[in-house]
Write a protein that holds these residues in place. Sequence first.
Motif, PDB file in Angstrom:
ATOM      1  N   SER A 140     -15.286  56.922  -0.019  1.00 44.06           N
ATOM      2  CA  SER A 140     -15.728  55.939   0.640  1.00 44.06           C
ATOM      3  C   SER A 140     -14.710  55.154   1.323  1.00 44.06           C
ATOM      4  O   SER A 140     -13.550  55.122   0.756  1.00 44.06           O
ATOM      5  N   LEU A 141     -14.789  54.703   2.618  1.00 45.23           N
ATOM      6  CA  LEU A 141     -13.713  53.837   3.093  1.00 45.23           C
ATOM      7  C   LEU A 141     -13.544  52.644   2.241  1.00 45.23           C
ATOM      8  O   LEU A 141     -12.259  52.590   2.176  1.00 45.23           O
ATOM      9  N   THR A 142     -14.190  51.886   1.765  1.00 52.37           N
ATOM     10  CA  THR A 142     -14.064  50.899   1.126  1.00 52.37           C
ATOM     11  C   THR A 142     -15.070  50.454  -0.107  1.00 52.37           C
ATOM     12  O   THR A 142     -15.911  51.290   0.032  1.00 52.37           O
ATOM     13  N   GLY A 143     -14.911  49.488  -0.626  1.00 56.80           N
ATOM     14  CA  GLY A 143     -16.106  49.001  -1.402  1.00 56.80           C
ATOM     15  C   GLY A 143     -16.579  47.858  -0.996  1.00 56.80           C
ATOM     16  O   GLY A 143     -17.420  47.132  -1.881  1.00 56.80           O
ATOM     17  N   GLY A 144     -16.555  47.506   0.170  1.00 54.86           N
ATOM     18  CA  GLY A 144     -17.064  46.366   0.677  1.00 54.86           C
ATOM     19  C   GLY A 144     -18.316  46.174   1.263  1.00 54.86           C
ATOM     20  O   GLY A 144     -18.723  45.192   2.059  1.00 54.86           O
ATOM     21  N   GLY A 145     -19.194  47.010   0.919  1.00 55.39           N
ATOM     22  CA  GLY A 145     -20.324  46.894   1.524  1.00 55.39           C
ATOM     23  C   GLY A 145     -20.690  48.057   2.431  1.00 55.39           C
ATOM     24  O   GLY A 145     -20.064  48.588   3.443  1.00 55.39           O
ATOM     25  N   HIS A 147     -19.458  50.471   5.127  1.00 53.84           N
ATOM     26  CA  HIS A 147     -18.338  51.027   4.697  1.00 53.84           C
ATOM     27  C   HIS A 147     -18.043  51.708   3.208  1.00 53.84           C
ATOM     28  O   HIS A 147     -17.159  52.324   2.985  1.00 53.84           O
ATOM     29  N   ASN A 148     -19.258  51.667   2.443  1.00 57.34           N
ATOM     30  CA  ASN A 148     -19.355  52.235   1.105  1.00 57.34           C
ATOM     31  C   ASN A 148     -19.990  53.520   1.074  1.00 57.34           C
ATOM     32  O   ASN A 148     -20.285  53.999   0.232  1.00 57.34           O
ATOM     33  N   GLU A 149     -20.320  54.062   2.420  1.00 52.10           N
ATOM     34  CA  GLU A 149     -21.290  55.146   2.501  1.00 52.10           C
ATOM     35  C   GLU A 149     -20.334  56.456   1.987  1.00 52.10           C
ATOM     36  O   GLU A 149     -18.963  56.514   2.163  1.00 52.10           O
ATOM     37  N   GLN A 150     -20.704  57.220   1.058  1.00 49.69           N
ATOM     38  CA  GLN A 150     -20.026  58.274   0.398  1.00 49.69           C
ATOM     39  C   GLN A 150     -20.094  59.577   1.107  1.00 49.69           C
ATOM     40  O   GLN A 150     -21.422  60.264   1.489  1.00 49.69           O
ATOM     41  N   GLN A 161     -24.286  46.251  -1.722  1.00 47.75           N
ATOM     42  CA  GLN A 161     -22.878  45.525  -1.842  1.00 47.75           C
ATOM     43  C   GLN A 161     -22.107  46.340  -2.526  1.00 47.75           C
ATOM     44  O   GLN A 161     -22.374  46.591  -3.837  1.00 47.75           O
ATOM     45  N   GLY A 162     -20.908  46.343  -2.313  1.00 50.01           N
ATOM     46  CA  GLY A 162     -19.883  47.142  -2.946  1.00 50.01           C
ATOM     47  C   GLY A 162     -20.010  48.724  -3.217  1.00 50.01           C
ATOM     48  O   GLY A 162     -21.101  49.123  -2.793  1.00 50.01           O
ATOM     49  N   ALA A 163     -19.043  49.246  -3.910  1.00 55.61           N
ATOM     50  CA  ALA A 163     -19.048  50.810  -3.808  1.00 55.61           C
ATOM     51  C   ALA A 163     -19.659  51.057  -5.267  1.00 55.61           C
ATOM     52  O   ALA A 163     -18.920  50.697  -6.056  1.00 55.61           O
TER      53      ALA A 163
END
Lengths: 113, 117
Positions: B95-100, B103-106, A96-98
Amino acid sequence: GENVEQHPSTLSVQEGDSAVIKCTYSDSASNYFPWYKQELGKGPQLIIDIRSNVGEKKDQRIAVTLNKTAKHFSLHITETQPEDSAVYFCAVGRVQGAQKLVFGQGTRLTINP
Amino acid sequence: NAGVMQNPRHLVRRRGQEARLRCSPMKGHSHVYWYRQLPEEGLKFMVYLQKENIIDESGMPKERFSAEFPKEGPSILRIQQVVRGDSAAYFCASSLTGGGYPHNEQFFGPGTRLTVL
């Protein structure tokens, strides 16, 4: 905070054999476990990841297993090839979250022809 | 589709000088992370930024280090009055977003290797 331990620090295997690298973590709230491959002079590259709702994930010759109860996870490389030689890092984070990733110390894998 | 870009790739500074490291995230990515790697060690988190905001700087040294990610242009990691102990490889990830997940793959850049003489 989270603490990640990675073993072994160096690993040498014969081409065609399997390689296994293990990591342990301390924070039971962590639920995202990526593995990175770093070649000389380059940045880490994601090769496989697993979330804590899954016990095992496989992608061709690479697999990752997770034991959430014991808080450890492993990278398995089968039928190793010379191009698998690199430094491998495990990391721990949150789905969850960055969030920041906490990395292990790295394993230098050498494949002997 | 260009990946994360970092420049310079190698930077040499004398003690007391300033070092500026730049990072351009992947196209469409609005989250940037900086990590430091000492020789023969793993990567250590320094700071996480979104456009114009520092979200988490828990890994940044209290003095001499600062980071920014302006509305336009690359993210900058600045080290003032460098010392020999600052010699390391500095990696940026985006990462694309912080939304989980996912999409938060670095995704990591090639790094800047800083040498302080």
